[in-house]
Design a protein around this motif. Structure first.
Motif, mmCIF file in Angstrom:
data_model
loop_
_atom_site.group_PDB
_atom_site.id
_atom_site.type_symbol
_atom_site.label_atom_id
_atom_site.label_comp_id
_atom_site.label_asym_id
_atom_site.label_seq_id
_atom_site.Cartn_x
_atom_site.Cartn_y
_atom_site.Cartn_z
ATOM 1 N N ASP A 1 11.488 20.017 130.446
ATOM 2 C CA ASP A 1 12.121 20.149 131.418
ATOM 3 C C ASP A 1 12.055 18.449 132.379
ATOM 4 O O ASP A 1 12.816 18.057 133.099
ATOM 5 C CB ASP A 1 11.604 21.012 132.514
ATOM 6 C CG ASP A 1 12.088 22.517 131.926
ATOM 7 O OD1 ASP A 1 12.560 22.508 130.726
ATOM 8 O OD2 ASP A 1 11.325 23.401 132.505
ATOM 9 N N SER B 1 15.776 18.752 134.304
ATOM 10 C CA SER B 1 16.142 20.309 134.789
ATOM 11 C C SER B 1 15.515 21.294 133.721
ATOM 12 O O SER B 1 15.093 20.840 132.718
ATOM 13 C CB SER B 1 17.472 20.254 135.166
ATOM 14 O OG SER B 1 18.255 20.353 134.072
ATOM 15 N N THR B 2 15.939 22.422 134.345
ATOM 16 C CA THR B 2 15.426 23.361 133.227
ATOM 17 C C THR B 2 16.740 23.925 132.227
ATOM 18 O O THR B 2 16.699 24.782 131.239
ATOM 19 C CB THR B 2 15.170 24.866 133.921
ATOM 20 O OG1 THR B 2 16.341 25.234 134.489
ATOM 21 C CG2 THR B 2 13.986 24.666 134.855
ATOM 22 N N LYS B 3 18.115 22.943 132.651
ATOM 23 C CA LYS B 3 19.221 23.440 131.909
ATOM 24 C C LYS B 3 19.021 23.388 130.257
ATOM 25 O O LYS B 3 19.508 24.253 129.628
ATOM 26 C CB LYS B 3 20.277 22.828 132.413
ATOM 27 C CG LYS B 3 20.829 23.136 133.994
ATOM 28 C CD LYS B 3 22.297 22.440 133.989
ATOM 29 C CE LYS B 3 21.931 21.012 134.586
ATOM 30 N NZ LYS B 3 22.913 20.460 135.343
ATOM 31 N N TRP C 1 26.200 18.996 131.795
ATOM 32 C CA TRP C 1 25.989 17.898 132.793
ATOM 33 C C TRP C 1 27.257 16.965 133.132
ATOM 34 O O TRP C 1 27.085 15.824 133.772
ATOM 35 C CB TRP C 1 24.782 17.144 132.301
ATOM 36 C CG TRP C 1 25.012 16.258 130.919
ATOM 37 C CD1 TRP C 1 25.904 15.402 130.529
ATOM 38 C CD2 TRP C 1 24.100 16.726 129.628
ATOM 39 N NE1 TRP C 1 25.606 14.873 129.142
ATOM 40 C CE2 TRP C 1 24.675 15.806 128.715
ATOM 41 C CE3 TRP C 1 23.186 17.492 129.287
ATOM 42 C CZ2 TRP C 1 24.007 15.695 127.200
ATOM 43 C CZ3 TRP C 1 22.404 17.446 128.039
ATOM 44 C CH2 TRP C 1 23.184 16.442 127.283
ATOM 45 N N ASP D 1 17.166 16.074 138.241
ATOM 46 C CA ASP D 1 17.080 16.771 139.358
ATOM 47 C C ASP D 1 15.869 16.454 140.028
ATOM 48 O O ASP D 1 14.820 16.549 139.451
ATOM 49 C CB ASP D 1 17.300 18.355 139.032
ATOM 50 C CG ASP D 1 16.940 19.243 140.281
ATOM 51 O OD1 ASP D 1 16.599 18.731 141.349
ATOM 52 O OD2 ASP D 1 17.428 20.621 140.243
#
Length: 413
Positions: free
Chosen positions: A371, A376-378, A396, A190
């Motif tokens: 991250d 990303s934080t996912k 993802w 991201d």
């Protein structure tokens, strides 16, 4: 006929570099000696692509010929090339610096060439370095490891961008992806999490060569494309692991000692984002993982995941530097027994999931480095919420499918 020492050295280097590409039919059939790098093809063509140009090379210790001479030494000794500068990335041109370091500005003792430091430089400041060096063409030749967070591909990106700003031509000499180019794997960055371990939205294991990445960067991500030339390899196939190429391996960085390291790196480097050791300071970085207080339960939990192509051994080790320096710690060692079926990114996620479940001391680094690594934080938030490996990997799916479609347009092998 007289021949200068420089000409003699050049002749010797060319013979050494190119004669070794003539494999016997049996050797070629076995995959040994059949891959010719971009530099070998450039040299075989008499450096015609660089004729009349003042040339600077972005490289490190991996920029070698088949007979393990450095390309800077070979080109400097050849009257057909006007080599005027060298540009060093992280770890430096001659590779003397550890992770997060570089060699600075100096004159190379072997050639007398000025060496400029590119590490953590980008945009106009890097363009000004190219301008000050007096080069017309910037050549890139560095062995990659196949992971988004391996910084050399972002040195490539930054140098392409700076070369365009400085009005310089850019040439990429291709080398193999050591872990094959079969597939893109893992989460896609991201842009909100862009750093030097990921500038643009590509997947965690990109499955591309540096020349293919250069074409992708130029076509998708650079605001203004640079004047780009790529010199592809011959004899490399997307299914080739590094030991099928017949090329010598030079560690691209101090903690990438073997192609086996590269095989696991795109997954286990995620442990840089935790309080566990990722194996730095051992002879098996990224294959050994652990911390104080970890015991056999982690290896048992990891093996219970039934991951294809890999087994986990309960291991104890004492890193000589980095995390837990000088302390004996417990953890696991990865043993990849079937690299065709092995998925490094899924394995890395499974190890994070099982580490958190089997060791009460598990924690993420407070700077949220995980991250930046995953893009990303996912990954972090899903694991913290108790998600299993399948749930994290499934998160993802759509973004990876979209990246694979874009990637396909830039593949050259």
């Amino acid at each position: 006929m007289s021949l200068s020492r420089r000409g003699l050295l050049a002749a010797g280097g060319a013979v050494g570099a190119l004669a070794a590409t003539s494999a016997t039919p049996a050797a070629a059939h076995a995959g040994r000696g059949r891959v010719r790098t971009g530099f070998e093809r450039l040299a075989a063509d008499g450096y015609a692509l660089l004729a009349g140009e003042r040339v600077g090379v972005v490289t490190n210790p991996t920029g070698i010929t088949r007979d393990v001479r450095h390309i800077v030494d070979v080109m400097h000794a050849d009257d057909r090339v006007n080599l005027v500068a060298v540009f060093g990335p992280e770890h430096g041109f001659r590779g003397t610096a550890q992770a997060g370091g570089s060699e600075g500005r100096y004159d190379d003792p072997a050639t007398g060439l000025p060496v400029y430091d590119t590490y953590l430089k980008s945009g106009r400041p890097l363009a000004d370095i190219f301008t000050a060096s007096g080069v017309d063409t910037v050549v890139f030749d560095i062995q990659d490891a196949g992971a988004r967070f391996y910084t050399y591909i972002w040195t490539l990106f930054d140098c392409m961008q700076a070369a365009e700003l400085a009005g310089k031509r850019f040439v990429v000499l291709d080398r193999p992806n050591p872990v094959t180019g079969r597939a893109a794997l893992g989460p896609v960055l991201d842009k909100a999490f862009a750093t030097f371990v990921g500038r643009e939205p590509i997947s965690q294991a990109h499955g591309m060569t540096v020349a293919e990445l250069a074409l992708l960067f130029n076509g998708e991500f650079l605001a203004r494309p640079v004047e780009l030339e790529t010199v592809t390899m011959t004899g490399w196939h997307r299914s080739d692991f590094y030991d099928a190429t017949g090329l010598p391996w030079v560690p691209p960085s101090p903690n990438m000692p073997t192609p086996d390291t590269a095989l696991v790196y795109s997954g286990t480097c995620l442990f840089e984002g935790t309080n566990l050791s990722e194996g730095r300071g051992t002879t098996r970085p990224f294959e050994l993982l652990g911390a104080e207080g970890v015991d056999r339960r982690w290896a048992e939990a990891a093996n219970a995941q039934g991951l294809p192509g890999v087994r986990f051994r309960e291991a104890y080790f004492a890193p000589t530097f980095s995390k837990f320096q000088g302390k004996t710690i417990g953890g696991v060692q990865l043993h990849v027994h079937d690299r065709e079926s092995y998925d490094p990114v899924r394995t890395g996620i499974a190890l994070l999931v099982t580490a958190k479940r089997s060791w009460s001391g598990f924690a993420w680094r407070t700077d949220r480095w995980i991250d930046k690594l995953t893009g990303s934080t996912k990954v972090r938030t899903l694991i913290d919420a108790g998600a299993d490996t399948d749930e994290v990997v499934g998160a993802w799916r759509d973004e990876l499918a979209a990246f694979r479609a874009v990637r396909r347009r830039y593949l050259r092998y």
